[in-house]
Write a protein that holds these residues in place. Structure first.
Motif, mmCIF file in Angstrom:
data_model
loop_
_atom_site.group_PDB
_atom_site.id
_atom_site.type_symbol
_atom_site.label_atom_id
_atom_site.label_comp_id
_atom_site.label_asym_id
_atom_site.label_seq_id
_atom_site.Cartn_x
_atom_site.Cartn_y
_atom_site.Cartn_z
ATOM 1 N N LEU A 386 -36.345 5.919 1.539
ATOM 2 C CA LEU A 386 -36.110 5.866 2.964
ATOM 3 C C LEU A 386 -36.281 7.269 3.526
ATOM 4 O O LEU A 386 -36.774 7.576 4.559
ATOM 5 C CB LEU A 386 -34.914 5.315 3.208
ATOM 6 C CG LEU A 386 -34.686 3.711 3.024
ATOM 7 C CD1 LEU A 386 -33.448 3.283 3.362
ATOM 8 C CD2 LEU A 386 -35.793 2.836 3.813
ATOM 9 N N TYR A 387 -35.424 8.293 2.642
ATOM 10 C CA TYR A 387 -35.699 9.618 3.264
ATOM 11 C C TYR A 387 -36.784 10.483 3.295
ATOM 12 O O TYR A 387 -37.224 10.863 4.136
ATOM 13 C CB TYR A 387 -34.543 10.579 2.292
ATOM 14 C CG TYR A 387 -32.960 10.500 2.691
ATOM 15 C CD1 TYR A 387 -32.776 10.352 3.785
ATOM 16 C CD2 TYR A 387 -32.145 10.444 1.884
ATOM 17 C CE1 TYR A 387 -31.243 10.673 4.421
ATOM 18 C CE2 TYR A 387 -30.832 10.413 2.155
ATOM 19 C CZ TYR A 387 -30.377 10.564 3.579
ATOM 20 O OH TYR A 387 -29.052 10.528 3.833
ATOM 21 N N SER A 388 -37.387 9.842 2.180
ATOM 22 C CA SER A 388 -38.804 10.410 1.983
ATOM 23 C C SER A 388 -39.761 9.983 3.235
ATOM 24 O O SER A 388 -40.582 10.708 3.457
ATOM 25 C CB SER A 388 -39.398 10.132 0.470
ATOM 26 O OG SER A 388 -38.483 10.696 -0.434
ATOM 27 N N GLU A 389 -39.768 8.685 3.484
ATOM 28 C CA GLU A 389 -40.527 8.073 4.461
ATOM 29 C C GLU A 389 -40.221 8.909 5.868
ATOM 30 O O GLU A 389 -41.093 9.169 6.708
ATOM 31 C CB GLU A 389 -40.284 6.532 4.444
ATOM 32 C CG GLU A 389 -41.419 5.801 5.619
ATOM 33 C CD GLU A 389 -41.073 4.540 5.552
ATOM 34 O OE1 GLU A 389 -41.854 3.753 6.422
ATOM 35 O OE2 GLU A 389 -40.298 3.842 4.785
ATOM 36 N N ALA A 390 -38.870 8.960 6.152
ATOM 37 C CA ALA A 390 -38.578 9.599 7.284
ATOM 38 C C ALA A 390 -39.102 11.062 7.493
ATOM 39 O O ALA A 390 -39.718 11.549 8.530
ATOM 40 C CB ALA A 390 -36.913 9.551 7.379
ATOM 41 N N ILE A 391 -38.864 11.692 6.397
ATOM 42 C CA ILE A 391 -39.551 13.086 6.215
ATOM 43 C C ILE A 391 -40.910 13.267 6.426
ATOM 44 O O ILE A 391 -41.471 14.183 7.383
ATOM 45 C CB ILE A 391 -39.037 13.838 5.028
ATOM 46 C CG1 ILE A 391 -37.800 14.282 4.845
ATOM 47 C CG2 ILE A 391 -39.818 15.163 4.996
ATOM 48 C CD1 ILE A 391 -37.221 14.530 3.652
ATOM 49 N N ALA A 392 -41.610 12.261 5.812
ATOM 50 C CA ALA A 392 -42.956 12.275 6.191
ATOM 51 C C ALA A 392 -43.393 11.998 7.499
ATOM 52 O O ALA A 392 -44.477 12.650 8.406
ATOM 53 C CB ALA A 392 -43.790 11.265 5.233
ATOM 54 N N ILE A 393 -42.875 10.960 8.357
ATOM 55 C CA ILE A 393 -43.143 10.779 9.704
ATOM 56 C C ILE A 393 -42.773 11.802 10.569
ATOM 57 O O ILE A 393 -43.355 12.388 11.292
ATOM 58 C CB ILE A 393 -42.056 9.512 10.070
ATOM 59 C CG1 ILE A 393 -42.422 8.119 9.434
ATOM 60 C CG2 ILE A 393 -41.936 9.235 11.647
ATOM 61 C CD1 ILE A 393 -41.602 6.902 9.634
ATOM 62 N N ASP A 394 -41.560 12.431 10.029
ATOM 63 C CA ASP A 394 -41.349 13.758 10.859
ATOM 64 C C ASP A 394 -42.249 15.061 10.910
ATOM 65 O O ASP A 394 -42.461 15.611 11.838
ATOM 66 C CB ASP A 394 -39.805 14.530 10.371
ATOM 67 C CG ASP A 394 -38.604 13.505 11.188
ATOM 68 O OD1 ASP A 394 -38.766 12.819 12.061
ATOM 69 O OD2 ASP A 394 -37.747 13.647 10.451
ATOM 70 N N ARG A 395 -42.742 15.395 9.866
ATOM 71 C CA ARG A 395 -43.631 16.173 9.600
ATOM 72 C C ARG A 395 -45.231 15.750 10.220
ATOM 73 O O ARG A 395 -45.737 16.848 10.689
ATOM 74 C CB ARG A 395 -44.196 16.246 8.066
ATOM 75 C CG ARG A 395 -42.984 16.938 7.113
ATOM 76 C CD ARG A 395 -43.550 17.285 5.897
ATOM 77 N NE ARG A 395 -42.489 17.727 4.804
ATOM 78 C CZ ARG A 395 -41.897 18.912 5.185
ATOM 79 N NH1 ARG A 395 -42.263 19.785 6.027
ATOM 80 N NH2 ARG A 395 -40.791 19.371 3.907
ATOM 81 N N LYS A 396 -45.283 14.354 10.494
ATOM 82 C CA LYS A 396 -46.587 14.189 11.426
ATOM 83 C C LYS A 396 -46.112 13.940 12.879
ATOM 84 O O LYS A 396 -47.044 14.658 13.465
ATOM 85 C CB LYS A 396 -47.116 12.571 10.968
ATOM 86 C CG LYS A 396 -47.545 12.562 9.513
ATOM 87 C CD LYS A 396 -47.996 11.086 9.255
ATOM 88 C CE LYS A 396 -48.414 10.818 7.962
ATOM 89 N NZ LYS A 396 -48.828 9.532 7.760
#
Length: 511
Positions: A386-396
């Protein structure tokens, strides 16, 4: 030692005009001494805390009128003056308004003012249906209202929209941006203050008496400008409330505390005037403020109120609704109610997976909150993706130096640290610090959190030389930015103490 109270008789200080008149009779300026001075003089030039009586006796009320109008004028029509006092219910505010009106109308008899007020009939002294102010006092307000020109009346209507709390003058100016500031001050000083419809609290701060506010809101209800004025007030108050953020700083709390009662007034009185876009904002600012004050009971009230109102108006598929649920979930997590928090957050995720795109920054927030809950329960395997997915969204979806990305990186690093995955955690902490150094003020509490977390990572690895300066920086920031004795400062100091203890123990164990 018990406090000592000294009471001076009511007649002892009627002629006191300044501190010098009584200074010789006062005890030493020590906290254990308290002085009670009673007086009928309204303009006593002494910086004391004041307690005003709401209702005056007939004798006291007559003396007030004498002080305002002059003894001869009152005593010449003493019976009429007594009727006037009775009709005004002994309320100081009404007496002051009528007294000042008589000063301006030096040729008027008391009988004429009594007739003009239309209060000779006893029936008119009863409260009007639904109103707090006595009819006689309201008629006194009417006299003052009639003295105002249209511009001063408009200013009075703006002031009555605020809560019955101190109003900073700059807020009033923002509500009436089309009017010259000097003109506004003239209307304030020459009309509203001169007629005792407005009181000066301190420099650039003013307040209406609740009865005056009530009277003016009656006038506002029939004004053709009512919606425009309400919208201007809401815009002004919400703009001021933008300063509220979490975690708080001493400077922020000092700056925003005066606006809090007015933010609450928006919700209590003008909720239906808020646009859909504005709807969540006052609730959010209030819960963030009370969270920073550690007033969790009040915070929870505003959190739940926001959810209820947003759901009523916008429905459960609104992003504002899921954001409000997010806030309540975090609240429960902070209170240690993990089951309640997780249930709410799962509901948010279900809604947002349906209504949001996969790269929406709002969805990243919700994922991060759920990950935080899982981490708190030791569910590391569920939290990491979940953290990894959230970070990926934020980077985009966010700029590369956005504070939200720093939060997500910090949280994932904390998850790795909890599992002793120090090599994975360190670069995330360092990136979060780099972002915060660029995006936040140098003494922002979030930066102190990052320093503390990285220092703890180093401490757990026995890297005490790297940890010590980071703890010191964190403590320094917290001591400058947070209120004294704040728990966050205590936590970092305890971490620093543990680090010193571990380092000393390590040194003793060396051969």
């Amino acid at each position: 030692m018990a406090e000592v109270e000294q009471g001076h008789g009511a007649d002892c200080v009627d002629d006191v005009a300044a501190y010098a008149d009584i200074s010789a009779f006062l005890p030493p300026g020590e906290p254990r001494f308290k002085v009670l001075v009673t007086t009928r003089v309204e303009t006593l030039d002494i910086n004391f805390s004041r307690l005003s009586l709401d209702v005056l006796t007939e004798a006291t009320a007559l003396n007030l009128l004498r002080a305002l109008v002059g003894e001869a004028r009152i005593d010449q029509e003493l019976d009429t003056a007594k009727e006037l006092v009775t009709a005004l219910g002994g309320l100081p505010l009404g007496l002051e308004l009528v007294g000042r009106y008589l000063v301006r109308r030096s040729g008027w008899s008391l009988a004429k003012i009594l007739e003009r007020l239309s209060i000779a009939d006893k029936a008119l002294t009863h409260p009007k249906s639904g109103m707090t102010a006595k009819k006689g006092v309201r008629d006194a307000f009417e006299l003052s209202w009639a003295e105002l020109d249209a511009d001063a009346q408009r200013l009075a209507l703006v002031l009555c929209l605020f809560a019955t709390a101190p109003i900073q003058w700059e807020w009033v100016e923002r509500c009436l941006p089309d009017i010259n500031a000097d003109e506004l001050e003239d209307w304030r000083d020459e009309s509203l203050l001169g007629l005792s419809l407005l009181q000066r609290v301190e420099e650039a701060s003013y307040q209406l008496h609740p009865l005056v506010q009530e009277f003016l809101r009656d006038k506002l209800a029939t004004s053709k400008d009512i919606e425009t004025l309400k919208s201007a007030l809401i815009k002004t108050v919400l703009k001021e409330a933008e300063q509220i953020e979490y975690p708080p700083t001493i400077q922020m709390v000092q700056a925003v505390t005066p606006i809090i009662p007015h933010v609450e007034e928006i919700i209590i009185e003008y909720l239906e005037v808020l646009t859909n876009e504005q709807l969540r904002e006052p609730f959010r600012r209030l819960h963030e403020f009370y969270r920073g004050q550690l007033d969790y009971q009040t915070e929870e009230i505003w959190l739940k109120s926001a959810i209820e109102e947003i759901k009523r108006r916008l429905g459960e598929n609104s992003i504002k609704y899921t954001a409000a649920i997010n806030d309540l979930a975090v609240f429960y997590w902070e209170q240690g109610q993990n089951d309640r928090a997780e249930k709410l957050q799962q509901k948010v995720i279900d809604i947002e997976r349906r209504v949001l795109s996969s790269d929406d920054a709002n969805f990243a927030i919700s994922l991060s909150v759920l990950a935080l809950l899982f981490k708190g329960q030791g569910k590391y395997e569920e939290a990491e993706p979940l953290y990894s997915e959230a970070i990926a969204i934020d980077r985009k979806s966010l700029p590369p130096e956005h504070p939200n990305l720093s939060i997500r990186l910090n949280n994932l690093a904390g998850l790795y640290r909890a599992q002793a995955k120090y090599e994975e955690a360190e670069p995330l902490y360092l990136e979060a610090i780099a972002i915060d150094r660029k995006s936040l003020p140098p003494e922002h509490p979030n930066l102190a959190f990052r320093f503390n977390n990285l220092a703890t990572l180093y401490r757990e690895q026995g890297k005490y030389e790297e940890a010590e300066p980071l703890y010191s920086q964190a403590i320094s920031i917290f001591e400058k930015s947070l209120p004294p004795e704040h728990p966050n400062t205590a936590i970092v100091k305890e971490n620093y103490r543990k680090m010193q203890e571990m380092r000393n123990q390590s040194s003793e164990e060396k051969p």
